[in-house]
Structure formats: structure tokens, C-alpha cells
Design an enzyme around this catalytic site. Structure first.
Site, PDB file in Angstrom:
ATOM      1  N   ARG A  30       0.647  -1.460   0.160  1.00  0.00           N
ATOM      2  CA  ARG A  30       0.018  -0.032  -0.143  1.00  0.00           C
ATOM      3  C   ARG A  30       0.965   1.263   0.456  1.00  0.00           C
ATOM      4  O   ARG A  30       2.272   1.623   0.715  1.00  0.00           O
ATOM      5  CB  ARG A  30      -1.046   0.161   1.281  1.00  0.00           C
ATOM      6  CG  ARG A  30      -2.227  -1.347   1.035  1.00  0.00           C
ATOM      7  CD  ARG A  30      -3.488  -0.454   2.237  1.00  0.00           C
ATOM      8  NE  ARG A  30      -4.229  -1.738   2.287  1.00  0.00           N
ATOM      9  CZ  ARG A  30      -3.982  -3.184   2.455  1.00  0.00           C
ATOM     10  NH1 ARG A  30      -2.676  -3.353   2.976  1.00  0.00           N
ATOM     11  NH2 ARG A  30      -4.651  -4.259   2.144  1.00  0.00           N
ATOM     12  N   ASN A  87       5.234   7.361 -12.644  1.00  0.00           N
ATOM     13  CA  ASN A  87       6.548   8.358 -13.081  1.00  0.00           C
ATOM     14  C   ASN A  87       7.270   8.096 -13.220  1.00  0.00           C
ATOM     15  O   ASN A  87       8.170   6.979 -13.103  1.00  0.00           O
ATOM     16  CB  ASN A  87       6.366   9.155 -11.679  1.00  0.00           C
ATOM     17  CG  ASN A  87       4.862   9.501 -11.425  1.00  0.00           C
ATOM     18  OD1 ASN A  87       4.360  10.203 -11.849  1.00  0.00           O
ATOM     19  ND2 ASN A  87       4.856  10.164 -10.155  1.00  0.00           N
ATOM     20  N   VAL A  96      11.031   7.460  -6.273  1.00  0.00           N
ATOM     21  CA  VAL A  96      12.170   6.112  -5.735  1.00  0.00           C
ATOM     22  C   VAL A  96      12.754   5.925  -7.639  1.00  0.00           C
ATOM     23  O   VAL A  96      11.653   5.736  -8.640  1.00  0.00           O
ATOM     24  CB  VAL A  96      10.927   5.463  -5.319  1.00  0.00           C
ATOM     25  CG1 VAL A  96      11.846   3.997  -4.626  1.00  0.00           C
ATOM     26  CG2 VAL A  96      10.806   5.892  -3.654  1.00  0.00           C
ATOM     27  N   HIS A 100       8.403   0.753 -10.647  1.00  0.00           N
ATOM     28  CA  HIS A 100       6.885   0.846  -9.452  1.00  0.00           C
ATOM     29  C   HIS A 100       5.842   1.340 -10.420  1.00  0.00           C
ATOM     30  O   HIS A 100       6.095   2.583 -11.042  1.00  0.00           O
ATOM     31  CB  HIS A 100       7.316   1.314  -8.364  1.00  0.00           C
ATOM     32  CG  HIS A 100       7.389   2.203  -8.006  1.00  0.00           C
ATOM     33  ND1 HIS A 100       8.278   3.007  -8.263  1.00  0.00           N
ATOM     34  CD2 HIS A 100       6.694   3.744  -7.905  1.00  0.00           C
ATOM     35  CE1 HIS A 100       8.353   4.520  -8.184  1.00  0.00           C
ATOM     36  NE2 HIS A 100       6.731   5.110  -7.976  1.00  0.00           N
ATOM     37  N   HIS A 102       2.027   2.388  -9.893  1.00  0.00           N
ATOM     38  CA  HIS A 102       0.728   2.899  -8.953  1.00  0.00           C
ATOM     39  C   HIS A 102       0.218   2.554  -9.723  1.00  0.00           C
ATOM     40  O   HIS A 102      -0.779   2.462 -10.890  1.00  0.00           O
ATOM     41  CB  HIS A 102       0.897   4.400  -8.729  1.00  0.00           C
ATOM     42  CG  HIS A 102       2.081   4.757  -8.357  1.00  0.00           C
ATOM     43  ND1 HIS A 102       1.735   5.826  -7.399  1.00  0.00           N
ATOM     44  CD2 HIS A 102       3.137   5.434  -8.704  1.00  0.00           C
ATOM     45  CE1 HIS A 102       3.461   6.407  -6.994  1.00  0.00           C
ATOM     46  NE2 HIS A 102       3.554   6.105  -7.950  1.00  0.00           N
TER      47      HIS A 102
HETATM   48  P1  5GP Z   1       6.904   7.941  -6.924  1.00  0.00           P
HETATM   49  O1  5GP Z   1       6.895   9.578  -6.706  1.00  0.00           O
HETATM   50  O2  5GP Z   1       8.516   7.973  -7.195  1.00  0.00           O
HETATM   51  O3  5GP Z   1       6.456   7.692  -8.608  1.00  0.00           O
HETATM   52  O4  5GP Z   1       6.331   7.160  -6.302  1.00  0.00           O
HETATM   53  C1  5GP Z   1       6.916   6.794  -4.799  1.00  0.00           C
HETATM   54  C2  5GP Z   1       6.086   6.421  -3.939  1.00  0.00           C
HETATM   55  O5  5GP Z   1       6.046   5.496  -3.268  1.00  0.00           O
HETATM   56  C3  5GP Z   1       5.307   7.716  -3.088  1.00  0.00           C
HETATM   57  O6  5GP Z   1       3.613   7.690  -4.032  1.00  0.00           O
HETATM   58  C4  5GP Z   1       5.650   7.626  -1.521  1.00  0.00           C
HETATM   59  O7  5GP Z   1       4.288   7.655  -1.146  1.00  0.00           O
HETATM   60  C5  5GP Z   1       5.152   6.290  -1.874  1.00  0.00           C
HETATM   61  N1  5GP Z   1       6.873   6.147   0.063  1.00  0.00           N
HETATM   62  C6  5GP Z   1       7.558   6.346   0.256  1.00  0.00           C
HETATM   63  N2  5GP Z   1       8.000   5.677   0.850  1.00  0.00           N
HETATM   64  C7  5GP Z   1       7.287   4.983   1.510  1.00  0.00           C
HETATM   65  C8  5GP Z   1       7.702   4.199   2.213  1.00  0.00           C
HETATM   66  O8  5GP Z   1       8.225   3.761   3.003  1.00  0.00           O
HETATM   67  N3  5GP Z   1       6.820   2.491   2.366  1.00  0.00           N
HETATM   68  C9  5GP Z   1       5.610   2.770   1.538  1.00  0.00           C
HETATM   69  N4  5GP Z   1       4.666   1.842   1.710  1.00  0.00           N
HETATM   70  N5  5GP Z   1       5.176   4.068   0.561  1.00  0.00           N
HETATM   71  C10 5GP Z   1       6.249   4.561   0.530  1.00  0.00           C
END
Ligand code: 5GP
Length: 115
Positions: A30, A87, A96, A100, A102
């Protein structure tokens, strides 16, 4: 050596995080900051690919597995309909750099494509 990503650290149990489903090559958690009623992340266990473009070029079979896995999880956690978002690059909001997807689902009312 670079540090393991936050997702690898969750996978290995180094930091807390509930793994809600997994296959031999993928796992799902999640999102910690949900942007939709259902907001899940589907992540390859390898962090060798930074983003979906690298994944598509390097292991298209794994990308196809990821999409099929997302479909299964969306059906388990919502009504089966979902938005799948990658993203790609810091200016898109990627934070990150371990590829991954979403999954956004559950009563999405507006037409925005964003998370
Ligand atoms: P991005 O911004 O790289 O597309 O998505 C990274 C996602 O990872 C963000 O939506 C953020 O909320 C989620 N995220 C970052 N750190 C953690 C964590 O420690 N645990 C979980 N479950 N999600 C995380």
C-alpha cells in the site's frame, strides 16, 4: 555500492511495510500517502530498472507480468477497474528510482490522469 532502495528495504524487512501480495518476481504494498481510495504499488523485486522505459527495454516479459499482477490485485482490492501510473523522471514526480507502478482505484470520480 549504492544504497538499497526504500522498496528493497521493505522487501527484505529492513524497514516496516506490509507486503500485500507477491509472485516470484514482483511484490505489492500500500502507498504510504494514498492519493486515491485504493492506492497500491506494484514493484519488481529487482531494483535493476530505474523506470518503466528501462524495464520495457530490459525485460518486457517482466513488464507484462507486472501489468497482469496489477490487474489481479486491483480485482482483489477494488472493483477491478484501475488506473496504472508510472512516474518517469524527477520532473514527472518520480521520487523512488526503482521502477514501480501506482494502482489507483476505488471510486475515482474525476477524469484527471494524475495521482
Ligand atoms: P514515485 O513518486 O516515485 O512515483 O512514487 C513513490 C511512492 O512511494 C510515493 O507515492 C510514496 O508515497 C511512496 N512511498 C515512499 N516511501 C514509502 C514507504 O516507506 N512505504 C510505502 N508504503 N510507500 C512509500
Amino acid at each position: 555500492m549504492t544504497e538499497p532502495s526504500i522498496f528493497t528495504r521493505i522487501l527484505t524487512g529492513d524497514i516496516p511495510g506490509e507486503i500485500i501480495a507477491s509472485t516470484d518476481r514482483l511484490f505489492a504494498i500500500r502507498d504510504i500517502a494514498p492519493q486515491a481510495p485504493v492506492h497500491l504499488l506494484v514493484i519488481p523485486k529487482t531494483e535493476q530498472y530505474r523506470d518503466v522505459v528501462e524495464l520495457a527495454a530490459g525485460d518486457p516479459t517482466l513488464l507484462a507480468e507486472l501489468i497482469a499482477f496489477a490487474n489481479t490485485i486491483a480485482a482483489e482490492h477494488s472493483d477491478g477497474d484501475f488506473r496504472l501510473l508510472f512516474n518517469t523522471g524527477a520532473n514527472s514526480g518520480q521520487t523512488v528510482f526503482h521502477v514501480h507502478a501506482h494502482i489507483l482505484a476505488g471510486g475515482l470520480t474525476e477524469k484527471s490522469v494524475g495521482a
